[in-house]
Design an enzyme around this catalytic site. Sequence first.
Site, short mmCIF file in Angstrom:
data_model
loop_
_atom_site.label_atom_id
_atom_site.label_comp_id
_atom_site.label_asym_id
_atom_site.label_seq_id
_atom_site.Cartn_x
_atom_site.Cartn_y
_atom_site.Cartn_z
N CYS A 13 0.80 -1.23 0.03
CA CYS A 13 0.08 0.12 -0.06
C CYS A 13 0.96 1.34 0.00
CB CYS A 13 -0.94 0.02 1.22
SG CYS A 13 -2.00 -1.42 1.24
N ARG A 14 1.35 1.66 1.21
CA ARG A 14 2.11 2.86 1.24
C ARG A 14 3.52 3.08 0.53
NH1 ARG A 14 1.75 2.76 7.72
NH2 ARG A 14 1.96 0.44 6.84
N SER A 15 4.45 2.06 0.86
CA SER A 15 5.63 2.12 0.10
C SER A 15 5.52 2.01 -1.32
CB SER A 15 6.72 1.16 0.85
OG SER A 15 6.40 -0.03 0.54
P1 4NP Z 1 1.37 -1.45 3.68
O1 4NP Z 1 -0.08 -1.83 4.24
O2 4NP Z 1 2.08 -1.49 5.11
O3 4NP Z 1 1.22 0.17 3.59
O4 4NP Z 1 1.78 -2.09 2.74
C1 4NP Z 1 -0.43 -2.98 4.64
C2 4NP Z 1 -0.61 -4.18 3.86
C3 4NP Z 1 -1.04 -5.33 4.56
C4 4NP Z 1 -1.35 -5.44 5.93
C5 4NP Z 1 -1.12 -4.44 6.57
C6 4NP Z 1 -0.64 -3.14 6.21
N1 4NP Z 1 -1.55 -6.75 6.53
O5 4NP Z 1 -1.91 -6.84 7.70
O6 4NP Z 1 -1.64 -7.60 5.77
#
Ligand code: 4NP
Length: 157
Positions: A13-15
């Site tokens: 998502c974010r990175s």
């Molecule tokens: P990210 O978001 O760290 O911005 O890629 C997430 C993606 C998946 C999960 C948590 C945050 N997860 O718990 O699966």
Amino acid sequence: MKKVLFVCLGNICRSPLAHGIFQRMVNDAGLSDEILVDSAGTASYHIGSLPDVRACKVSEEMGITLTHRARAFTQEHFQQFDYILAMDKQNLQNILILEPSTHKATVKLMRAYDIKHPNEDVPDPYYGELDGFVEVFDMLERSCDVLLKEIREQLSL
Ligand code: 4NP
């Protein structure tokens, strides 16, 4: 040459959004031979996956196609990158657990570069709605802009 690594938890998502936004800015500035952009996650649940469909939708609307495949942050990244930018304080802690005794990377929060709200977390949008991704996009864009200015000054470009 400067090498920048954006890091979140899942790297879906974010990175990857930060990666896509910053790569676009670097390309638009004609600096793709001078600045290398990449991303990684401190958790391994999503290794090999494309970014979350909501991240892809929001960035696609802004003309940015995300093609990164999730991969894990590793200790070797401290030697390979000049900047390691964590999306939130928990990610920063997870990164610093792996910090070797010597390296030259600048390790800090992504929003150290957000002049509007410095050093706040980029909130995890995964369990929320699409508007959370839009907010994340905006804060990343704001931060990437300042980051690029800093790197250009360092490279005298
Ligand atoms: P990210 O978001 O760290 O911005 O890629 C997430 C993606 C998946 C999960 C948590 C945050 N997860 O718990 O699966």
